[in-house]
Motif scaffolding. Structure first.
Motif, PDB file in Angstrom:
ATOM      1  N   GLN A 287     122.698 -22.931  84.795  1.00  0.00           N
ATOM      2  CA  GLN A 287     122.386 -22.198  83.561  1.00  0.00           C
ATOM      3  C   GLN A 287     123.147 -22.796  82.386  1.00  0.00           C
ATOM      4  O   GLN A 287     122.585 -23.016  81.315  1.00  0.00           O
ATOM      5  CB  GLN A 287     122.732 -20.722  83.719  1.00  0.00           C
ATOM      6  N   SER A 288     124.409 -23.086  82.584  1.00  0.00           N
ATOM      7  CA  SER A 288     125.230 -23.655  81.521  1.00  0.00           C
ATOM      8  C   SER A 288     124.715 -25.031  81.103  1.00  0.00           C
ATOM      9  O   SER A 288     124.604 -25.335  79.916  1.00  0.00           O
ATOM     10  CB  SER A 288     126.678 -23.747  82.000  1.00  0.00           C
ATOM     11  N   LEU A 289     124.377 -25.863  82.103  1.00  0.00           N
ATOM     12  CA  LEU A 289     123.880 -27.209  81.823  1.00  0.00           C
ATOM     13  C   LEU A 289     122.559 -27.165  81.064  1.00  0.00           C
ATOM     14  O   LEU A 289     122.386 -27.852  80.048  1.00  0.00           O
ATOM     15  CB  LEU A 289     123.724 -27.989  83.126  1.00  0.00           C
ATOM     16  N   LEU A 290     121.625 -26.352  81.537  1.00  0.00           N
ATOM     17  CA  LEU A 290     120.324 -26.262  80.873  1.00  0.00           C
ATOM     18  C   LEU A 290     120.451 -25.672  79.466  1.00  0.00           C
ATOM     19  O   LEU A 290     119.808 -26.144  78.530  1.00  0.00           O
ATOM     20  CB  LEU A 290     119.350 -25.436  81.711  1.00  0.00           C
ATOM     21  N   SER A 291     121.291 -24.665  79.325  1.00  0.00           N
ATOM     22  CA  SER A 291     121.485 -24.061  77.998  1.00  0.00           C
ATOM     23  C   SER A 291     122.159 -25.042  77.048  1.00  0.00           C
ATOM     24  O   SER A 291     121.790 -25.138  75.876  1.00  0.00           O
ATOM     25  CB  SER A 291     122.331 -22.793  78.110  1.00  0.00           C
ATOM     26  N   GLY A 292     123.128 -25.767  77.566  1.00  0.00           N
ATOM     27  CA  GLY A 292     123.876 -26.710  76.722  1.00  0.00           C
ATOM     28  C   GLY A 292     123.076 -27.915  76.296  1.00  0.00           C
ATOM     29  O   GLY A 292     123.402 -28.565  75.297  1.00  0.00           O
ATOM     30  N   THR A 293     122.031 -28.233  77.055  1.00  0.00           N
ATOM     31  CA  THR A 293     121.238 -29.428  76.732  1.00  0.00           C
ATOM     32  C   THR A 293     119.835 -29.083  76.246  1.00  0.00           C
ATOM     33  O   THR A 293     118.999 -29.968  76.084  1.00  0.00           O
ATOM     34  CB  THR A 293     121.135 -30.343  77.964  1.00  0.00           C
ATOM     35  N   ALA A 294     119.571 -27.816  75.991  1.00  0.00           N
ATOM     36  CA  ALA A 294     118.230 -27.388  75.580  1.00  0.00           C
ATOM     37  C   ALA A 294     117.757 -28.089  74.310  1.00  0.00           C
ATOM     38  O   ALA A 294     116.570 -28.371  74.166  1.00  0.00           O
ATOM     39  CB  ALA A 294     118.188 -25.876  75.391  1.00  0.00           C
ATOM     40  N   ASP A 295     118.685 -28.409  73.411  1.00  0.00           N
ATOM     41  CA  ASP A 295     118.284 -29.088  72.172  1.00  0.00           C
ATOM     42  C   ASP A 295     117.727 -30.479  72.452  1.00  0.00           C
ATOM     43  O   ASP A 295     116.999 -31.033  71.639  1.00  0.00           O
ATOM     44  CB  ASP A 295     119.452 -29.162  71.190  1.00  0.00           C
ATOM     45  N   VAL A 296     118.018 -31.038  73.617  1.00  0.00           N
ATOM     46  CA  VAL A 296     117.498 -32.362  73.983  1.00  0.00           C
ATOM     47  C   VAL A 296     116.153 -32.242  74.687  1.00  0.00           C
ATOM     48  O   VAL A 296     115.201 -32.931  74.335  1.00  0.00           O
ATOM     49  CB  VAL A 296     118.506 -33.109  74.890  1.00  0.00           C
ATOM     50  N   TRP A 297     116.049 -31.376  75.690  1.00  0.00           N
ATOM     51  CA  TRP A 297     114.839 -31.351  76.500  1.00  0.00           C
ATOM     52  C   TRP A 297     113.761 -30.400  76.005  1.00  0.00           C
ATOM     53  O   TRP A 297     112.576 -30.631  76.248  1.00  0.00           O
ATOM     54  CB  TRP A 297     115.156 -31.088  77.976  1.00  0.00           C
ATOM     55  N   MET A 298     114.097 -29.351  75.294  1.00  0.00           N
ATOM     56  CA  MET A 298     113.071 -28.415  74.824  1.00  0.00           C
ATOM     57  C   MET A 298     112.079 -29.055  73.846  1.00  0.00           C
ATOM     58  O   MET A 298     110.871 -28.851  73.991  1.00  0.00           O
ATOM     59  CB  MET A 298     113.716 -27.181  74.176  1.00  0.00           C
ATOM     60  N   PRO A 299     112.547 -29.837  72.874  1.00  0.00           N
ATOM     61  CA  PRO A 299     111.571 -30.450  71.966  1.00  0.00           C
ATOM     62  C   PRO A 299     110.585 -31.371  72.691  1.00  0.00           C
ATOM     63  O   PRO A 299     109.427 -31.467  72.311  1.00  0.00           O
ATOM     64  CB  PRO A 299     112.437 -31.252  70.987  1.00  0.00           C
ATOM     65  N   VAL A 300     111.030 -32.018  73.760  1.00  0.00           N
ATOM     66  CA  VAL A 300     110.143 -32.910  74.508  1.00  0.00           C
ATOM     67  C   VAL A 300     109.094 -32.102  75.255  1.00  0.00           C
ATOM     68  O   VAL A 300     107.916 -32.450  75.271  1.00  0.00           O
ATOM     69  CB  VAL A 300     110.958 -33.793  75.483  1.00  0.00           C
ATOM     70  N   ILE A 301     109.512 -31.014  75.850  1.00  0.00           N
ATOM     71  CA  ILE A 301     108.581 -30.180  76.622  1.00  0.00           C
ATOM     72  C   ILE A 301     107.564 -29.498  75.719  1.00  0.00           C
ATOM     73  O   ILE A 301     106.389 -29.407  76.052  1.00  0.00           O
ATOM     74  CB  ILE A 301     109.364 -29.125  77.444  1.00  0.00           C
ATOM     75  N   THR A 302     107.997 -29.032  74.561  1.00  0.00           N
ATOM     76  CA  THR A 302     107.104 -28.270  73.686  1.00  0.00           C
ATOM     77  C   THR A 302     106.365 -29.138  72.670  1.00  0.00           C
ATOM     78  O   THR A 302     105.543 -28.638  71.914  1.00  0.00           O
ATOM     79  CB  THR A 302     107.902 -27.183  72.927  1.00  0.00           C
ATOM     80  N   ALA A 303     106.636 -30.440  72.669  1.00  0.00           N
ATOM     81  CA  ALA A 303     106.041 -31.338  71.673  1.00  0.00           C
ATOM     82  C   ALA A 303     104.565 -31.596  71.957  1.00  0.00           C
ATOM     83  O   ALA A 303     104.112 -31.517  73.095  1.00  0.00           O
ATOM     84  CB  ALA A 303     106.798 -32.662  71.668  1.00  0.00           C
ATOM     85  N   THR A 304     103.852 -31.931  70.899  1.00  0.00           N
ATOM     86  CA  THR A 304     102.472 -32.384  71.057  1.00  0.00           C
ATOM     87  C   THR A 304     102.505 -33.825  71.540  1.00  0.00           C
ATOM     88  O   THR A 304     103.559 -34.473  71.536  1.00  0.00           O
ATOM     89  CB  THR A 304     101.719 -32.335  69.712  1.00  0.00           C
ATOM     90  N   ALA A 305     101.374 -34.354  71.933  1.00  0.00           N
ATOM     91  CA  ALA A 305     101.302 -35.735  72.415  1.00  0.00           C
ATOM     92  C   ALA A 305     101.765 -36.708  71.327  1.00  0.00           C
ATOM     93  O   ALA A 305     102.505 -37.655  71.608  1.00  0.00           O
ATOM     94  CB  ALA A 305      99.882 -36.069  72.861  1.00  0.00           C
ATOM     95  N   ASP A 306     101.357 -36.474  70.081  1.00  0.00           N
ATOM     96  CA  ASP A 306     101.768 -37.359  68.984  1.00  0.00           C
ATOM     97  C   ASP A 306     103.276 -37.289  68.758  1.00  0.00           C
ATOM     98  O   ASP A 306     103.924 -38.311  68.536  1.00  0.00           O
ATOM     99  CB  ASP A 306     101.045 -36.988  67.677  1.00  0.00           C
ATOM    100  N   GLU A 307     103.829 -36.082  68.826  1.00  0.00           N
ATOM    101  CA  GLU A 307     105.276 -35.935  68.643  1.00  0.00           C
ATOM    102  C   GLU A 307     106.035 -36.656  69.759  1.00  0.00           C
ATOM    103  O   GLU A 307     107.059 -37.282  69.517  1.00  0.00           O
ATOM    104  CB  GLU A 307     105.666 -34.458  68.606  1.00  0.00           C
ATOM    105  N   ARG A 308     105.507 -36.577  70.995  1.00  0.00           N
ATOM    106  CA  ARG A 308     106.154 -37.276  72.113  1.00  0.00           C
ATOM    107  C   ARG A 308     106.123 -38.774  71.907  1.00  0.00           C
ATOM    108  O   ARG A 308     107.091 -39.471  72.177  1.00  0.00           O
ATOM    109  CB  ARG A 308     105.465 -36.919  73.434  1.00  0.00           C
ATOM    110  N   ARG A 309     104.979 -39.293  71.439  1.00  0.00           N
ATOM    111  CA  ARG A 309     104.878 -40.743  71.187  1.00  0.00           C
ATOM    112  C   ARG A 309     105.879 -41.163  70.121  1.00  0.00           C
ATOM    113  O   ARG A 309     106.551 -42.184  70.257  1.00  0.00           O
ATOM    114  CB  ARG A 309     103.458 -41.115  70.779  1.00  0.00           C
ATOM    115  N   ASN A 310     105.990 -40.392  69.054  1.00  0.00           N
ATOM    116  CA  ASN A 310     106.947 -40.716  67.992  1.00  0.00           C
ATOM    117  C   ASN A 310     108.374 -40.635  68.510  1.00  0.00           C
ATOM    118  O   ASN A 310     109.220 -41.466  68.176  1.00  0.00           O
ATOM    119  CB  ASN A 310     106.771 -39.782  66.792  1.00  0.00           C
ATOM    120  N   PHE A 311     108.645 -39.638  69.345  1.00  0.00           N
ATOM    121  CA  PHE A 311     109.972 -39.477  69.926  1.00  0.00           C
ATOM    122  C   PHE A 311     110.299 -40.678  70.806  1.00  0.00           C
ATOM    123  O   PHE A 311     111.372 -41.261  70.711  1.00  0.00           O
ATOM    124  CB  PHE A 311     110.009 -38.178  70.748  1.00  0.00           C
TER     125      PHE A 311
END
Length: 131
Positions: free
Chosen positions: A89-113
């Motif tokens: 829980q601590s690890l996922l919460s602490g790194t959410a700013d890294v992985w959440m945008p990737v999971i919730t991104a559109t295909a174009d946002e992922r390509r740009n990322f």
């Protein structure tokens, strides 16, 4: 589209010419850089293959349902892992700013990322090779 390919061809020809000049000035062959330029040129000028499968609305809905079920399974696994282990829980919460945008991104946002990460890695490699 043909004009875009012409511009791409000109760009990669320019890059190749510049690389030739650098090699002549330094008396060193840049094999790795040349292969990267050639591979990128091939990738950029590649024509996407046409889908052999045309899905109707019902088939698309079924595929979306399958993906939704998979996401539900992932959500359940994450939730149970978080409940079972406070470190998870601590690890996922602490790194959410890294992985959440990737999971919730559109295909174009992922390509740009992905492209921006590639640019960052290129800059890091350039820095480390110049040191």
């Amino acid at each position: 589209m043909a004009e875009d390919q012409k511009v791409d061809t000109q760009l990669f020809q320019l890059l190749s010419n510049l690389l030739n000049q650098v090699e002549e000035l330094t008396n060193q062959e840049e094999v790795e850089l040349r292969s990267k330029i050639e591979a990128l040129g091939l990738e950029v000028t590649k024509v996407p293959s046409k889908s052999t499968q045309h899905l109707n609305e019902l088939e698309i809905a079924k595929e979306l349902d399958k993906l939704s079920a998979k996401l539900d399974d992932v959500d359940e696994m994450i939730s149970s892992a978080m409940a079972a282990d406070p470190e998870v829980q601590s690890l996922l919460s602490g790194t959410a700013d890294v992985w959440m945008p990737v999971i919730t991104a559109t295909a174009d946002e992922r390509r740009n990322f992905t492209a921006s990460i590639g640019d960052d890695n290129s800059e890091k490699q350039a820095k480390s090779s110049s040191e």
